[in-house]
Scaffold this active site. Structure first.
Site, PDB file in Angstrom:
ATOM      1  N   GLU A 275      18.106  67.262  62.208  1.00 17.80           N
ATOM      2  CA  GLU A 275      17.205  66.973  63.482  1.00 17.80           C
ATOM      3  C   GLU A 275      17.153  68.501  64.113  1.00 17.80           C
ATOM      4  OE1 GLU A 275      13.619  67.484  64.027  1.00 17.80           O
ATOM      5  OE2 GLU A 275      13.745  65.525  63.401  1.00 17.80           O
ATOM      6  N   ASP A 279      15.542  71.544  64.633  1.00 11.63           N
ATOM      7  CA  ASP A 279      14.599  72.282  66.502  1.00 11.63           C
ATOM      8  C   ASP A 279      15.287  73.719  66.821  1.00 11.63           C
ATOM      9  OD1 ASP A 279      13.005  69.930  65.790  1.00 11.63           O
ATOM     10  OD2 ASP A 279      14.310  68.480  66.960  1.00 11.63           O
ATOM     11  N   SER A 523       8.893  68.090  61.982  1.00  8.75           N
ATOM     12  CA  SER A 523       9.764  67.557  63.098  1.00  8.75           C
ATOM     13  C   SER A 523       9.765  69.455  62.749  1.00  8.75           C
ATOM     14  CB  SER A 523      11.399  67.961  61.778  1.00  8.75           C
ATOM     15  OG  SER A 523      11.663  66.367  62.653  1.00  8.75           O
ATOM     16  N   ASP A 566      -8.172  77.747  61.681  1.00  8.99           N
ATOM     17  CA  ASP A 566      -9.482  77.035  60.805  1.00  8.99           C
ATOM     18  C   ASP A 566      -8.129  77.415  59.411  1.00  8.99           C
ATOM     19  OD1 ASP A 566      -9.927  74.353  60.268  1.00  8.99           O
ATOM     20  OD2 ASP A 566     -12.259  75.476  61.024  1.00  8.99           O
ATOM     21  N   ILE A 567      -7.654  75.792  59.612  1.00  4.04           N
ATOM     22  CA  ILE A 567      -7.390  74.652  57.092  1.00  4.04           C
ATOM     23  C   ILE A 567      -8.202  73.926  57.556  1.00  4.04           C
ATOM     24  CG2 ILE A 567      -4.934  74.163  56.338  1.00  4.04           C
ATOM     25  CD1 ILE A 567      -4.333  76.613  58.042  1.00  4.04           C
ATOM     26  N   GLY A 585     -13.424  74.006  60.819  1.00  5.04           N
ATOM     27  CA  GLY A 585     -13.303  72.682  62.355  1.00  5.04           C
ATOM     28  C   GLY A 585     -12.235  71.833  62.785  1.00  5.04           C
ATOM     29  N   ASP A 587      -9.676  68.151  62.244  1.00  7.78           N
ATOM     30  CA  ASP A 587      -9.992  67.653  61.437  1.00  7.78           C
ATOM     31  C   ASP A 587      -8.717  66.626  61.353  1.00  7.78           C
ATOM     32  OD1 ASP A 587      -7.689  68.868  59.740  1.00  7.78           O
ATOM     33  OD2 ASP A 587      -9.346  69.860  59.298  1.00  7.78           O
TER      34      ASP A 587
END
Length: 608
Positions: A275, A279, A523, A566-567, A585, A587
């Site tokens: 992690e 990061d 993550s 937008d996905i 839009g 979601d």
């Protein structure tokens, strides 16, 4: 979560005659035991519990209005953030609250006044009580609970506890955060790639820069700050940074994050490094310059551990409750008297960075509503000072890990069919980031999809927090144009919806112990978005403006229409369903979409 000797009461008058029967109500009821916990025996009657009564803070009902005043693009006070002193003064409990709770403990609980103390912060009244006294005071029974992994024990009350009918708001605290967004680490990568032809299989800094049109050199690094939160024993190897930078950002060789320990936080040799390495390597690498310091908020020592409460204690002195406020069965308690433990109690020791990214969380159903509400309010209070909190949305779609969802009674069970949202992702005062991916075989310049390899991106609707005004139009549009088709009890359509935004989260090339591995999860998405947002702050600070602070009202507003990619492909399955679908839009899979840096930057630079 498990209820322990830790409650919060409002400012209602609690002057009760000791001989008069008091009508009580169940004020907090645990909806379900956290997965893995089982009651094994009644707690010993003479066992001492540190009872902490948290006083409801003043003006919390106005928190959202205060935040909108400094965070909505249409407000004349946009970016006019408060000082920490003003925040503390505005929300401090009243003196009437203190005296009312003292009276309740003395007259109804038969607790001697000499045993009662007020915390330094003025927000907590504490008293050491026996299990017998606590059971009489709260009308409950205490049990010892044992966890199936390792056999560790907690003492906590059974299911519910009761307070006088005219008291308000009880809150609990949880230590076992549960990493809903823990990254998935793949095998060793033998052929290191650093070109744009392989972004569908391996994500690098170069891939992310192209995906989000992100090219920026810090201008005001001495003014800007970004913080990454890790919890011990999460750690990293310093030498891995140079291997990473040598391949992906040579000018940064030698750069390291600056450690800001909270409650003895340290880099533990042999700790889990997946992690923290992910990061920090990507936050620093995307910033792309040694000039900009990356702060590491390492929370908790290696003996006691820590919780979100410990992080917030370190960031805000007014929230600090060490003098009895933190629950020894749930939170990290400092000073830690165990051998090798941290011998101080950190309270307001770290000035919050302008952007703070966290890739930890839990299922909302593991917490009491009052606990979640109190912690959420703290994120809002700190946001008033110009801080942005970024959280990953989780890696289990509309439920929890290992197929743990909710049954019809709201209990967490494996194989449940009711959606189980995450926390703090459902708090309206944090910005929640979902995950996307490059579709296999596609070029990096083609539209991304919601992640569908290895894990589904977390998203859904809170069962605790109502839908806030800033996302009313966007969420209504989704539910009306693209109704999910589930029965009304499967998810709370009126709840706070998340995620807010998204970023790539699949197959990041990360150096672990000198070797390149592919690491995946939201993550990766959270620090990616945080680093891009930090560049926006840098540009604003360079012009003499203030950081963006709480961004949610801005990004959902008409001012930011078109500022995100937008996905419209993918879903987030779990709980025996396909979850929600990504649609045009906003979601509940990818939020408003992925960042388009030039468009985001232009809009924020136009704001005051």
């Amino acid at each position: 979560m498990l209820f322990s000797g830790f409650i919060a009461l409002g400012a209602a008058s609690l002057a009760l005659a000791a001989h008069t029967p008091v009508k009580r109500v169940a004020h907090e009821t645990r909806r379900s035991l956290p997965v893995g916990w089982t009651p094994v025996r009644r707690a010993e009657p003479d066992r001492i519990l540190p009872l902490s009564v948290g006083l409801v803070q003043s003006n919390l009902e106005n928190l959202e209005a205060y935040l909108l005043d400094v965070s909505h693009p249409d407000s004349p006070n946009y970016s006019q953030h408060w000082t920490p002193a003003k925040v503390a003064d505005t929300f401090k409990p009243s003196s009437e609250s203190v005296e009312s709770v003292r009276t309740w403990l003395v007259e109804d609980g038969r607790i001697g006044a000499e045993r009662i103390a007020l915390s330094k912060s003025g927000a907590w009244i504490m008293a050491n009580v026996t299990v017998t006294e606590a059971e009489k005071l709260l009308g409950t029974e205490y049990y010892v609970y044992e966890h199936e992994e390792g056999g560790r024990e907690h003492i906590a009350c059974h299911s519910s506890y009761y307070i006088p009918e005219h008291a308000t708001e009880i809150v609990s605290s949880a230590k076992d955060i549960g990493k809903v967004a823990g990254p998935q680490v793949g095998g060793v990568v033998h052929g290191i790639v650093n070109d744009l032809e392989n972004c569908d299989t391996t994500i690098t800094l170069a891939c992310l820069r192209v995906l989000y049109d992100f090219v920026y050199e810090p201008i005001a690094p001495e003014k800007n700050t970004i913080g990454i939160v890790e919890y011990t024993p999460e750690s990293h190897n310093a030498s891995d940074f140079d291997v990473f930078f040598a391949n992906y950002s040579k000018s940064q060789i030698g750069e390291r994050p600056k450690l800001f320990p909270i409650d003895g936080g340290s880099l533990v040799p042999g700790g889990d490094i997946g992690e923290s390495s992910l990061d920090l390597q990507y936050a620093a690498g995307l910033i792309g310059s040694k000039k900009q310091e990356v702060q590491l908020y390492q929370v908790g020592d290696d003996v006691e551990g820590a919780s979100f409460n410990n992080l917030l204690d370190g960031l805000d002195a007014a929230y600090c409750t060490f003098e009895g406020g933190d629950d020894p069965n749930e939170d990290g308690i400092y000073p830690d008297t165990a051998p090798g433990g941290y011998t101080k109690n950190d309270c307001g020791t770290v000035k919050p960075a302008f952007v703070i990214s966290t890739s930890y969380g839990t299922q909302e159903a593991s917490l009491t509503p009052a606990y979640a509400q109190r912690q959420c309010a703290e994120y809002g209070k700190i946001s008033l000072t110009g801080v942005t909190f970024i959280y990953s949305s989780g890696d289990a779609g509309v439920g929890g890990r290992q197929g743990v969802c909710l049954d019809e009674n709201g209990h967490q069970v494996r194989g449940g069919q009711v959606f189980s949202p995450t926390f703090p992702g459902g708090c309206p005062y944090v910005t929640t980031v979902g995950a996307t991916q490059v579709v296999p075989g596609n070029k990096v310049t083609e539209p991304e999809s919601a992640v569908f390899q290895l894990f589904p991106s977390g998203g859904g609707f809170s069962n605790v927090f109502p839908r806030p005004s800033f996302q009313q139009e966007a969420v209504t549009n989704y539910l009306e144009k693209f109704p999910p088709g589930y029965a009304p009890n499967i998810f709370n359509a009126s709840g706070r919806a998340h995620p807010d935004v998204a970023a790539n989260g699949l197959n990041f090339s990360v150096v672990l112990n000198g070797e390149f591995r592919l690491v995946s999860g939201t993550s990766a998405s959270a620090p990616t978005f945080a680093a891009i947002l930090s560049a926006v702050n840098d540009a604003r600070l360079a012009l003499g403006k203030r950081p963006v602070g709480w961004i949610n009202p801005a990004i959902y507003s008409s001012t930011f229409k078109g500022a995100f990619n937008d996905i419209t492909n993918g879903s987030n399955p779990n709980c025996g369903t396909q979850g929600f679908l990504a649609q045009p839009g906003w979601d509940p899979v990818t939020g408003l979409g992925t960042p388009n840096f030039p468009k985001m930057l232009a809009r924020w630079l136009l704001l005051p």
